[in-house]
Design an enzyme around this catalytic site. Structure first.
Site, PDB file in Angstrom:
ATOM      1  N   CYS A 140      33.552  34.468  43.176  1.00  0.00           N
ATOM      2  CA  CYS A 140      32.600  33.551  42.546  1.00  0.00           C
ATOM      3  C   CYS A 140      31.766  32.835  43.605  1.00  0.00           C
ATOM      4  O   CYS A 140      30.936  33.450  44.244  1.00  0.00           O
ATOM      5  CB  CYS A 140      33.333  32.575  41.614  1.00  0.00           C
ATOM      6  SG  CYS A 140      32.206  31.727  40.494  1.00  0.00           S
ATOM      7  N   HIS A 179      36.754  36.052  38.021  1.00  0.00           N
ATOM      8  CA  HIS A 179      37.892  35.377  38.663  1.00  0.00           C
ATOM      9  C   HIS A 179      39.204  36.135  38.439  1.00  0.00           C
ATOM     10  O   HIS A 179      39.904  35.874  37.458  1.00  0.00           O
ATOM     11  CB  HIS A 179      38.048  33.970  38.087  1.00  0.00           C
ATOM     12  CG  HIS A 179      37.020  33.009  38.564  1.00  0.00           C
ATOM     13  ND1 HIS A 179      37.153  32.285  39.721  1.00  0.00           N
ATOM     14  CD2 HIS A 179      35.831  32.645  38.035  1.00  0.00           C
ATOM     15  CE1 HIS A 179      36.099  31.509  39.889  1.00  0.00           C
ATOM     16  NE2 HIS A 179      35.278  31.707  38.881  1.00  0.00           N
ATOM     17  N   GLU A 199      41.948  35.668  39.914  1.00  0.00           N
ATOM     18  CA  GLU A 199      43.087  34.739  40.025  1.00  0.00           C
ATOM     19  C   GLU A 199      43.337  34.001  38.721  1.00  0.00           C
ATOM     20  O   GLU A 199      44.365  33.345  38.572  1.00  0.00           O
ATOM     21  CB  GLU A 199      42.860  33.758  41.187  1.00  0.00           C
ATOM     22  CG  GLU A 199      41.953  32.567  40.905  1.00  0.00           C
ATOM     23  CD  GLU A 199      40.462  32.890  40.897  1.00  0.00           C
ATOM     24  OE1 GLU A 199      40.098  34.084  40.937  1.00  0.00           O
ATOM     25  OE2 GLU A 199      39.657  31.924  40.836  1.00  0.00           O
TER      26      GLU A 199
END
Lengths: 1000, 260
Positions: free
Chosen positions: B96, B223, B225
C-alpha cells in the site's frame, strides 16, 4: 542524516520577515481524465443546478518564500512537488507573475488558507526540502488550491459556486478572477502581528449584576450572573482584581463543556409521573403530577445505576467509571478496554471538515490520555444532519447546506481516522431538518490498556512536559463557544474557535507515549492527560487539581510569534498531550521523543501547596487557588417540568401494496445504505475486524461490529449504538430505554454478551433554562438509570452537549416556520441521546452476521421474536432484559444462522435486508403483527431445523414469536397479500432501492 | 533452517507496521520495527536483515502526494544501502503506502527498456476521487518471483485513496506488462478482469502489484497482512476456511529468503 531541526508545525504565518522572493509553483494534471478531483467538483456544481458549467480543471499551488536559488526551486518542483507521470508544473516568482484576466470562456478561483490556520502540507514540504539537502533555514511555505471553471454564466454565479462548494470563509481566503472581477493575489505570505507583553487585569470588584452580565457576554466568558458574582466576591476577599488570564481560566474550567453543571445540578422535577416500573420515589402532587427532587441529577441517575450494579455484585468487570477521560472495563486478566464518545457539534456546524476531524482527533486523545495511555483500536461515528434534499433557497443565513455538512464531516472523520490507522467500524446517520442549524457529530474511540496502567497521579516535583503539536491562536474559546447557542453570526464571531487537525502529529505523539509507557524499567511518566477544550488551562489545571503547579508560559513552543500569554494558556491547538515526568526520567523520555521526531518541552513543575502559578517572562501573570478553581463554582439549581406535547398521530399510510411500501421504506434516508460513507473509512487497519459494517455477499447493513484486540487471542469486542430521537416527542424516558434496548439488541445480533455489555451516554439537548427542555432531560436520565439497572448494562462514561439551538435571523424564521417547528425564532434539535455499547466476546468464532444463509439449499425458517407490548410505554423492562439474554443464549448454541434487529421500520424491512445481504430468496408469511407496524424490542432470527423448538419456546413472559418466512432458492421475496394475491419482488430490486438514495 | 530477519521500516504516519510484523512472524520470521531516523543514522543496519518491508499507512500524511516524502528520504539518505541490499539478493516488499514509496523512489517497476533512474509509472488518485476500503480479488502472474507462485486467485482488502497505477505512456505500459512486471492484477472471483469495482481504482492494465527485474522487489496496493486469519474475511461466517490468503505471500517469501 543531517542534523534535522524540527519542522515548525503547520506554519502559515511567517515567523520572520523574509527577504527572498515569493515563488508560485502551480501544478495541474496532465490529462483531463487524470483530474478525478475536478470531476467530483463538476458533479457538485451540476448538483447546484448549474449544468451549463462545462469543465473544471483543478490544481495545487505551493507558495515558497525565502532565500532559495532558482536551480534549487526547480529541483524542488521536479523532484518533490510535481509527479512527472501525471502532472505538469509552472514555476513563477510572484514579482514576474502577470496574472492576466482569464478569457471570457473560463474563470479562476484560488483558495488560500488564512494566516494562522494549520497547513500540515506546507510544514511537510519544508521538511522534505531539508531532506533534499537544500538549505531551508529562511524558507516559509504555504499551500493553496486553484480551480479553472469553464462556461460559468456570470460573476454572481462564480461567487455562488465558490461560496457554496469551494471555500469556507472561516478558515480560507478566496481570490476570484473572471467577469471583470480580478482580485489581486498576495505578493507575500501573511506575517503574524507582533504584540508587546502587557499584563492586564479586569476591574471586577465594583461591578453590579448588570455589569457582570455584560462582562461575561462581551468577554465570551459565558458564565451566569451568579457565577460572575462568586468570582467577584472571591477577588474582593483577595483585595485585588483578577488578571485577564485568571478570569479566562475560571471561565474555561467552569464552562458547561468542562463541568457539566446542568447534568450535575440540583433539580426539582414537577410533571407527569414516571412509569410504575421505575424505582424512583415520587411525591404525588395531584393525580397527574408528581414531584421529584434530585441533589445531583447525574449522580443519582446514570452513575447511580452503575454503582448499584457494582455494589450488588451483578457487575464485577468495571475498572474505572466516570473518573478518567474514558470508562474502562475488563477485557482479560492483563488488559482493559477504554471507551469514550464525544461530540464536536458547534465547530462542525461552521467548518464541517475541520470540526469533525478535530472531533475524532479529540476523542482519540481522550483514550490516549486515559490512565497512563490506552492504545486506540477502533473508532465509531454517528452524525445527525438536516435532510440533503432541503431546498437551497430556503437555507437560513449562517447555515451550511446539510449535503455540504455531511460530505465535510465524513471527509474529516475519514482523513483523521484513516491517517491515525484506527479502523472506523460502527456508525449511523440520522436525517431530520431540525438538525439544520445544529448538526451533531458524535465521535467515539475504543482503546486497549494494560490493567497496570489504569491508575495515575502526578507527584510533587514532577516536570510538566507537553508533547506534540505547537500552540497557535487556533481554537481560542472552544470550550466556552461550544457551551453557547449558535446564531446566524457565529461563523464570523467564532472563526478562531475552529481548528484544522494534523493526524500525523497525533500518531507521532501516540508512538512516543506507547514507547514511554512500555519502557522496560517502567512507565517514564506518572500521569498524562490530553489538551482538549480549554487547552493547557484545562489539562494542567486538571492534573494539578490537588498539588498545584508552576507554569512558565513563555516556554510553550509556538507556531508563530505574537501570541499573548492568555492566548497561549487557553489555545485549543490540536495534537498536544501533557505528561508529568519525574526529573530522573526526563533524559530518556526526551531521547524517545527525538527518535520519533517529536517536540517535548518542559513547561514547569507540580507543586505541593495547591496553587496554580502562571508566569510569563519572569512575571507572575496569574495565581489561582486550585480549590476555588475546581470547587468554587456555585451549585446550579434547576426547575424541570414535563407534560407530553400533543404528538401528531403520524399520517397512517393507506394500505397500499406491501411491496411498494417496502421499496419506499428501504429507500428512506434513515434506512438507506450508508455505503458511500462506510467505504471511505478504513475498517480493516490493525487487522482486527471480524464483523464489518457491510455484511454478506450482498453487502447488507450489519447491526454491530466486532474486532479482535489481540490478533493472537480469540477474544473480541462488539461495538454498537442506539439512537431513538424519533421517540423523544412521545416521552424522553422511553426514548432513553429504547436507545439502550437498541444498542443491546445490536450487540446481541452479532454474538455479543448482554451480561458483559457496558454503555455510554451522549446527550445533545436544547436550552435547559427552559424547564420543559430540562424536564425532558430529567426523564431521559431516569430512563437511563432504570433500563441500565434492569438490563445489567452499566454506564461507564458519558458526555453532554447542551444549547443545541439555532437563533435565526428574523427574516428567515417566517420562511422556515412552515417546514420546521420553531421555538421563539429558534430551531431546536430533537432531544437526542446516543447510547454507545461495547461487549466482550470470549471467542470471536462464535459471532454471527445478519445475512440470510442457505446451508445445503435446505429451506430454513425466519422467526420474528418480539415483545408483546406494541408501544414502549407498555414495555416491562424485566421481560425485555430476559428477551436479550435468551436470544444471546440461543445464538451461543451455534444454531442461529442469522440475526437482525427488527426494531426500526417494521419487520418486513429488516427481513428484506437479510435477503439481499445474503442473496437469498424468502417466502414471506404475513402474520398478525403488520409488516410495517412499529415494534418495540424485536429480533429476526434464522435458525437451523434442530433449534426451532428451542426458539419457539422463547414465547411467553411478554415475548411473542412468529414464523415470518422460509428461505428459497429463487432470489425473490414472495408473499400473499390480505386478499390472497401473490406478490413478488426480485432481491436485486430491493437491493437497488436500498442503495440508490445515498449513492453519492 | 536459518532465522530470517525482517526489517519493518516505519516513520511518522506509518500505521500497518504491527500487523505486518505479526504476519511475518506467523510465517516464521524474526521482525524488528525500525524508525527511518534510526536507519538513516546507521544505514549499515539494513545489511543485518534479509527482507525489508515498507508497510502501509500515511507516511507524512500523504502530504504532497502519497509516499513522496519517504521516497525522497530513501533516495537522499539510503540509496547506497538499498542498492547493496538488493544486489545481495535480498527481498523488498512494499504494501500500500510502501508500494507508493517504492514506485515514487523509482525502485519499481525497474523494467528493462525503461530509464531506471526516472520513474516511468506512478500511483495517483483513484478514479472515484476518494479513499475506498473494499475486498477485491487478485490474480498472480508475470515473471517468476520470490513472493508468489503464478496463477493463484487471492482475496484481500484494499484501503487507499491513491492506488490508480498510471504509466508515462502506452508504450511504457505495454513494455512493463510484456516484461512480466505485472505481478498482481485485479480480477473477479473467477479470475477475469473487469471494470469498477473489480478494478477498484481504475489502474491501467488492471495492475495491483509490480515486481522488478530481479523478481525480488514487490510492491502491491492490497493488504495481504489483513487476510491472515479466516475470521478476517468479510464472509467467514458462511465459508469453510482455516487460513487467510495473505499467508501465501509471506510464506513464499520466507522460503525464498531461507534459500539465500
Amino acid at each position: 542524516m543531517a542534523d534535522r531541526t524540527l519542522p515548525k508545525k503547520g506554519l502559515t504565518f511567517m515567523s520572520t520577515t523574509s527577504t527572498g522572493p515569493l515563488w508560485r509553483i502551480r501544478i495541474h494534471p496532465k490529462r483531463h481524465e487524470l483530474d478525478a478531483h475536478a470531476a467530483a467538483v463538476l458533479h457538485d456544481i451540476h448538483e447546484l443546478g448549474l449544468s451549463h458549467v462545462s469543465r473544471v480543471v483543478s490544481g495545487r499551488l505551493f507558495l515558497i518564500q525565502g532565500d532559495i536559488a532558482e536551480p534549487d526551486i526547480n529541483r524542488v518542483a521536479d523532484e518533490l512537488l510535481v509527479d512527472p507521470i501525471t502532472e505538469v508544473g509552472h514555476i513563477t516568482p510572484v514579482s514576474q507573475y502577470t496574472d492576466e484576466p482569464p478569457s471570457q470562456q473560463h474563470a479562476i478561483i484560488e483558495v488560500h488558507l488564512k494566516g494562522g490556520v494549520m497547513d500540515p502540507v506546507a510544514a511537510s514540504t519544508l521538511s522534505a526540502i531539508r531532506d533534499m539537502g537544500i538549505d531551508a533555514e529562511t524558507l516559509e511555505a504555504a499551500t493553496a488550491r486553484i480551480y479553472e471553471l469553464h462556461d460559468v454564466a456570470a460573476q454572481e454565479e462564480l461567487e455562488f459556486i465558490a461560496r457554496r462548494l469551494l471555500y469556507n470563509d472561516c478558515i480560507e481566503e478566496v481570490y476570484l478572477s473572471g467577469f471583470g472581477r480580478h482580485d489581486p493575489l498576495p505578493n507575500q505570505l501573511p506575517v503574524a502581528p507582533e504584540r508587546p507583553f502587557e499584563l492586564r487585569s479586569v476591574a471586577i470588584r465594583d461591578l453590579d449584576d448588570n455589569a457582570l452580565t455584560k462582562l461575561s457576554r462581551e468577554g465570551h466568558l459565558f458564565l451566569s450572573t451568579e457565577e460572575m458574582r462568586v468570582i467577584r466576591d472571591h477577588y474582593r476577599d483577595l483585595q485585588r482584581d483578577p488578571t485577564d488570564l485568571e478570569l479566562e481560566t475560571l471561565a474555561q474550567t467552569w464552562s458547561e463543556h468542562c463541568v457539566h453543571k446542568t447534568l450535575k445540578s440540583a433539580v426539582r422535577y414537577r410533571g407527569v409521573p414516571f412509569p410504575a416500573c421505575s424505582p424512583i420515589t415520587q411525591n404525588k402532587v395531584d393525580p397527574e403530577t408528581v414531584e421529584v427532587q434530585y441533589d445531583n441529577l447525574l449522580k443519582e441517575t446514570i452513575a447511580q445505576a452503575t454503582h448499584e450494579l457494582i455494589e450488588s455484585g451483578r457487575v464485577d468487570w468495571c475498572l474505572s467509571v466516570f473518573e478518567d477521560n474514558a470508562g474502562v472495563i475488563v477485557l482479560d486478566e492483563q488488559y482493559g478496554l477504554a471507551f469514550k464518545v464525544e461530540t464536536h457539534n458547534h465547530p462542525s456546524a461552521i467548518e464541517p471538515y475541520g470540526g469533525a476531524a478535530t472531533g475524532i482527533g479529540g476523542v482519540i486523545r481522550d483514550v490516549m490520555g486515559c490512565g497512563l495511555g490506552a492504545k486506540p483500536i477502533a473508532n465509531t461515528d454517528v452524525f445527525c444532519v438536516g435532510r440533503p434534499d432541503f431546498p437551497m433557497d430556503l437555507l437560513p443565513k449562517g447555515v451550511l447546506h446539510p449535503r455540504r455538512i455531511l460530505k465535510g464531516i465524513v471527509a474529516g472523520v475519514r482523513d483523521y481516522g484513516n491517517r491515525m490507522g484506527i479502523p472506523t467500524l460502527n456508525g449511523a446517520v440520522q436525517f431530520d431538518n431540525r438538525y439544520l442549524g445544529n448538526p451533531l457529530v458524535f465521535c467515539g474511540c475504543l482503546g486497549l490498556i494494560p490493567r497496570r496502567c489504569i491508575e495515575k497521579a502526578p507527584r510533587t516535583g514532577d516536570l510538566i512536559v507537553v508533547i506534540g503539536g505547537r500552540t497557535g491562536r487556533d481554537g481560542i474559546h472552544g470550550a466556552t463557544f461550544s457551551s453557547a447557542e449558535l446564531t446566524d453570526t457565529h461563523a464570523d464571531e467564532f472563526s478562531h474557535a475552529v481548528q484544522i487537525g494534523n493526524a500525523i502529529t497525533e500518531k507521532q505523539a501516540l508512538d512516543v507515549m506507547m514507547r514511554a509507557r512500555d519502557y522496560p524499567d517502567g512507565c517514564l511518566y506518572t500521569a498524562t492527560t490530553d489538551c482538549g477544550a480549554g487547552g493547557l488551562s484545562s489539562a494542567i489545571g486538571e492534573m494539578g487539581a490537588k498539588l498545584g503547579a508552576t507554569v512558565d508560559l513563555d516556554k510553550v513552543p509556538l507556531k508563530y510569534a505574537g501570541l499573548r500569554y492568555d492566548e497561549i494558556w487557553i489555545s485549543e491547538a490540536q495534537e498536544r498531550m501533557v505528561l508529568s515526568v519525574p526529573p530522573g526520567n526526563l533524559d530518556i523520555f526526551q531521547k524517545i521523543c527525538q527518535a520519533e521526531n517529536i517536540e517535548a518541552t518542559v513547561l514547569g513543575t507540580f507543586r505541593d501547596d495547591g496553587r496554580l502559578v502562571l508566569r510569563y517572562q519572569g512575571q507572575t501573570v496569574g495565581e489561582i487557588n486550585t480549590t476555588f478553581l475546581h470547587d468554587g463554582i456555585p451549585r446550579t439549581r434547576k426547575e424541570a417540568v414535563w407534560q407530553p406535547s400533543a404528538v401528531s398521530a403520524g399520517t397512517q399510510e393507506a394500505s397500499e401494496n406491501p411491496v411498494e411500501r417496502l421499496l419506499g421504506k428501504l429507500a428512506e434516508l434513515n434506512t438507506a445504505s450508508k455505503e458511500w460513507i462506510i467505504r471511505q473509512y478504513d475498517h480493516e487497519v490493525q487487522g482486527g475486524s471480524v464483523i464489518k459494517p457491510l455484511i454478506g455477499p450482498g453487502q447488507g447493513p450489519s447491526d454491530g461490529a466486532v474486532i479482535r484486540p489481540h490478533l493472537d487471542k480469540p477474544a473480541g469486542v462488539a461495538l454498537a449504538n442506539g439512537l431513538c430521537s424519533d421517540q423523544a416527542e412521545q416521552d424522553p424516558y422511553w426514548m432513553a430505554v429504547a436507545g439502550i434496548d437498541e444498542a443491546v439488541r445490536n450487540i446481541v445480533c452479532v454474538g455479543g454478551n448482554p451480561d458483559r455489555t457496558a454503555i455510554l451516554d451522549n446527550f445533545c439537548w436544547g436550552n435547559c433554562e427552559d424547564p420543559q427542555t430540562m424536564g425532558g432531560l430529567v426523564r431521559s436520565c431516569q430512563g437511563c438509570h432504570d433500563a441500565a439497572l434492569a438490563y445489567g448494562t452499566p454506564f461507564i462514561s458519558g458526555k453532554d452537549s447542551l444549547n443545541n439551538e439555532f437563533a435565526l435571523d428574523p427574516a428567515d424564521s417566517q420562511r422556515l416556520a412552515e417546514r420546521i417547528r420553531l421555538y421563539n425564532n429558534r430551531i431546536r434539535i430533537p432531544e437526542t441521546l446516543l447510547i454507545s455499547a461495547i461487549s466482550v466476546i470470549d471467542e470471536v468464532s462464535r459471532c454471527i452476521t445478519m445475512d440470510a444463509k442457505r446451508p445445503n439449499a435446505d429451506p430454513t425458517s425466519f422467526y420474528l421474536v418480539t415483545l408483546q407490548a406494541e408501544r414502549w410505554q407498555d414495555v416491562n423492562l424485566v421481560e425485555a432484559a430476559a428477551l436479550h439474554r435468551s436470544v444471546a443464549q440461543l445464538i451461543h448454541t451455534g444454531h442461529v444462522l442469522a440475526a437482525h434487529d427488527a426494531g426500526h421500520d417494521g419487520w418486513l424491512t429488516a427481513l428484506a435486508e437479510m435477503a439481499f445481504a445474503g442473496c437469498c430468496g424468502i417466502d414471506v408469511a404475513l402474520v398478525e403483527r403488520g409488516p410495517f407496524a412499529p415494534l418495540t424490542s424485536a429480533y429476526i432470527l434464522q435458525v437451523t431445523k434442530p433449534a426451532e423448538s428451542a426458539l419457539t419456546s422463547l414465547a411467553g413472559n411478554g415475548v411473542v414469536v412468529y414464523r415470518i418466512g422460509v428461505s428459497t432458492s429463487n432470489m425473490k421475496l414472495t408473499m400473499k397479500d390480505d386478499d390472497g394475491n401473490s406478490l413478488e419482488i426480485g432481491i436485486g430490486e430491493l437491493d437497488k432501492a436500498w442503495r440508490s438514495s445515498l449513492a453519492w | 533452517m536459518s532465522t530470517v530477519k525482517v526489517l519493518i521500516l516505519r516513520t511518522a504516519g506509518t500505521n500497518c507496521d504491527e500487523e505486518t510484523a505479526y504476519a511475518w512472524e506467523l510465517a516464521g520470521a524474526e521482525t524488528r520495527r525500525v524508525h527511518i531516523r534510526e536507519l538513516t543514522e546507521r544505514p549499515a543496519l539494513l545489511a543485518e536483515y534479509s527482507i525489508l518491508t515498507i508497510p502501509g499507512g500515511f507516511s507524512y500524511g500523504d502530504d504532497i502526494s502519497a509516499g513522496r516524502i519517504l521516497a525522497v528520504q530513501l533516495i537522499h539518505y539510503l540509496s547506497d544501502a538499498l542498492r547493496e541490499f538488493v544486489e545481495a539478493g535480498k527481498l523488498v516488499l512494499g504494501i500500500c503506502n510502501g508500494f507508493q514509496v517504492l514506485i515514487k523512489a523509482g525502485l519499481l517497476p525497474r523494467a528493462r527498456g525503461t530509464n531506471g533512474t526516472r520513474a516511468c509509472m506512478t500511483l495517483t488518485q483513484n478514479d472515484s476521487a476518494r479513499f475506498e476500503d473494499r475486498w477485491i480479488h487478485l490474480r498472480s502472474g508475470g515473471r517468476a518471483n520470490a513472493f508468489l507462485p503464478p496463477d493463484r486467485i487471492l482475496t484481500m482488502p484494499i484501503a487507499h485513496g491513491e492506488g490508480k497505477l498510471v504509466a508515462a505512456d502506452r508504450a511504457t505500459l505495454d513494455r512493463v506488462i510484456a516484461g512480466g512486471h505485472a505481478a498482481l492484477t485485479y480480477c473477479d472471483a473467477q479470475g477475469h478482469p473487469g471494470g469498477y469495482p473489480v478494478n477498484p481504482n481504475g489502474s491501467e492494465g488492471h495492475i495491483a502489484g509490480l515486481i522488478d527485474d530481479t523478481g525480488r522487489i514487490l510492491g502491491l496496493m492490497p493488504h495481504p497482512e489483513r487476510h491472515i486469519h479466516a475470521t478476517q474475511h468479510p464472509q467467514w461466517t458462511r465459508r469453510k476456511a482455516d487460513l487467510g490468503d495473505g499467508r501465501l505471500l509471506f510464506e513464499t517469501a520466507m522460503q525464498s529468503a531461507q534459500s539465500l
